[in-house]
Motif scaffolding. Structure first.
Motif, mmCIF file in Angstrom:
data_model
loop_
_atom_site.group_PDB
_atom_site.id
_atom_site.type_symbol
_atom_site.label_atom_id
_atom_site.label_comp_id
_atom_site.label_asym_id
_atom_site.label_seq_id
_atom_site.Cartn_x
_atom_site.Cartn_y
_atom_site.Cartn_z
ATOM 1 N N ARG A 27 -1.884 9.584 -5.348
ATOM 2 C CA ARG A 27 -0.875 8.522 -5.397
ATOM 3 C C ARG A 27 0.513 9.123 -5.243
ATOM 4 N NH1 ARG A 27 -2.045 5.068 -10.765
ATOM 5 N NH2 ARG A 27 -3.649 6.567 -11.263
ATOM 6 N N PRO A 29 4.295 7.645 -5.460
ATOM 7 C CA PRO A 29 5.108 6.448 -5.720
ATOM 8 C C PRO A 29 6.095 6.167 -4.587
ATOM 9 C CG PRO A 29 5.085 7.912 -7.615
ATOM 10 C CD PRO A 29 4.448 8.663 -6.485
ATOM 11 N N PRO A 31 9.467 3.615 -3.748
ATOM 12 C CA PRO A 31 10.401 2.656 -4.356
ATOM 13 C C PRO A 31 10.253 1.265 -3.738
ATOM 14 C CG PRO A 31 11.577 4.363 -3.087
ATOM 15 C CD PRO A 31 10.124 4.662 -3.000
ATOM 16 N N ALA A 32 10.368 0.245 -4.594
ATOM 17 C CA ALA A 32 10.279 -1.136 -4.115
ATOM 18 C C ALA A 32 11.030 -2.047 -5.070
ATOM 19 C CB ALA A 32 8.826 -1.571 -4.019
ATOM 20 N N GLY A 35 7.408 -4.634 -8.236
ATOM 21 C CA GLY A 35 6.217 -3.865 -8.558
ATOM 22 C C GLY A 35 6.436 -2.361 -8.500
ATOM 23 N N THR A 36 5.334 -1.635 -8.596
ATOM 24 C CA THR A 36 5.365 -0.167 -8.571
ATOM 25 C C THR A 36 4.363 0.335 -7.536
ATOM 26 O OG1 THR A 36 3.772 -0.134 -10.382
ATOM 27 C CG2 THR A 36 6.091 0.085 -10.987
ATOM 28 N N PRO A 37 4.642 0.132 -6.255
ATOM 29 C CA PRO A 37 3.683 0.524 -5.214
ATOM 30 C C PRO A 37 3.608 2.037 -5.036
ATOM 31 C CG PRO A 37 5.707 -0.231 -4.212
ATOM 32 C CD PRO A 37 5.855 -0.448 -5.696
ATOM 33 N N PHE A 38 2.538 2.468 -4.401
ATOM 34 C CA PHE A 38 2.360 3.887 -4.114
ATOM 35 C C PHE A 38 1.481 4.056 -2.883
ATOM 36 C CE2 PHE A 38 -0.224 2.381 -7.658
ATOM 37 C CZ PHE A 38 -1.516 2.519 -7.170
ATOM 38 N N SER A 78 -3.972 -8.307 -10.956
ATOM 39 C CA SER A 78 -4.012 -8.202 -9.487
ATOM 40 C C SER A 78 -5.403 -8.428 -8.906
ATOM 41 C CB SER A 78 -3.538 -6.806 -9.057
ATOM 42 O OG SER A 78 -2.218 -6.607 -9.467
ATOM 43 N N SER A 155 9.853 -6.191 -1.017
ATOM 44 C CA SER A 155 8.778 -5.265 -1.385
ATOM 45 C C SER A 155 7.902 -4.875 -0.194
ATOM 46 C CB SER A 155 7.906 -5.866 -2.492
ATOM 47 O OG SER A 155 7.173 -6.956 -2.003
ATOM 48 N N ALA A 158 7.361 -0.970 1.283
ATOM 49 C CA ALA A 158 6.352 -0.115 0.644
ATOM 50 C C ALA A 158 4.960 -0.414 1.211
ATOM 51 C CB ALA A 158 6.360 -0.319 -0.868
#
Length: 185
Positions: A27, A29, A31-32, A35-38, A78, A155, A158
């Motif tokens: 994973r 990371p 930035p978005a 949320g916390t996308p990766f 989710s 978002s 990402a």
């Protein structure tokens, strides 16, 4: 016949496991705004599983791997979205690949091109469906349409990075994975 069924179950379990591990272990990371996308290998294995096993088994293995990851990592909210998105993408792209592979008539170069095209279609579907689902979720939670659309759009970069990464890796791994899979099945 029984041997074939066992191989199919083992194949589905394998792709579910590597999908889970592809997210759990790798994973980065991104930035978005939402949320916390990766970046991860999960969708790479979902797509490879779908291309190699077919749409229906790809749906089962891909959905299982993604849902197991969500269950074990606190992303339970989710799961319905991931479940629906994966089913839609795998069935549509699996059907497209089935048609294109049939037209390739054992021409490996044409098959590879079909796999790459299908990975790109999956990536585009991932971006579009993700935007639609995020917008709907924000609307349901009380946002106005303009705010929901703006937050979803913020978002998307990402998601685009992850989709491009997936398509590139699938294009590199498809032929070696297809050779190995043909030996197994």
């Amino acid at each position: 016949m029984r041997d074939r069924k066992v191989k199919n179950v083992v194949s589905m379990a394998f792709f579910a496991a590597v999908t889970f591990l592809g997210i759990q272990v790798f994973r980065i990371p991104v930035p978005a705004a939402v949320g916390t996308p990766f970046i991860h290998f999960g969708h790479v294995f979902v797509v490879l599983g779908m291309l190699l096993q077919g749409g229906k088994r790809g749906v089962a293995s891909g959905t299982a791997g993604l849902v197991i990851f969500d269950l074990l990592n606190g992303f339970v909210q989710s799961i319905p979205q991931v479940f629906c998105e994966t089913i839609i993408k795998c069935l549509l792209v699996g059907a497209l690949f089935s048609i294109l592979k049939e037209r390739a008539k054992n021409d490996r170069k044409k098959e590879w091109k079909a796999a790459v095209l299908c990975a790109v279609v999956y990536a585009v579907l991932n971006i579009v469906i993700e935007w639609i689902m995020q917008t709907i979720l924000l609307l349901v939670s009380g946002s106005g349409f303009a705010a929901a659309a703006a937050a979803s759009t913020a978002s998307i970069p990402a998601t685009v990075v992850n989709a491009v990464f997936m398509a590139m890796i699938v294009s590199i791994l498809y032929m070696p994975a297809a050779r190995a899979y043909r030996k197994f099945i």
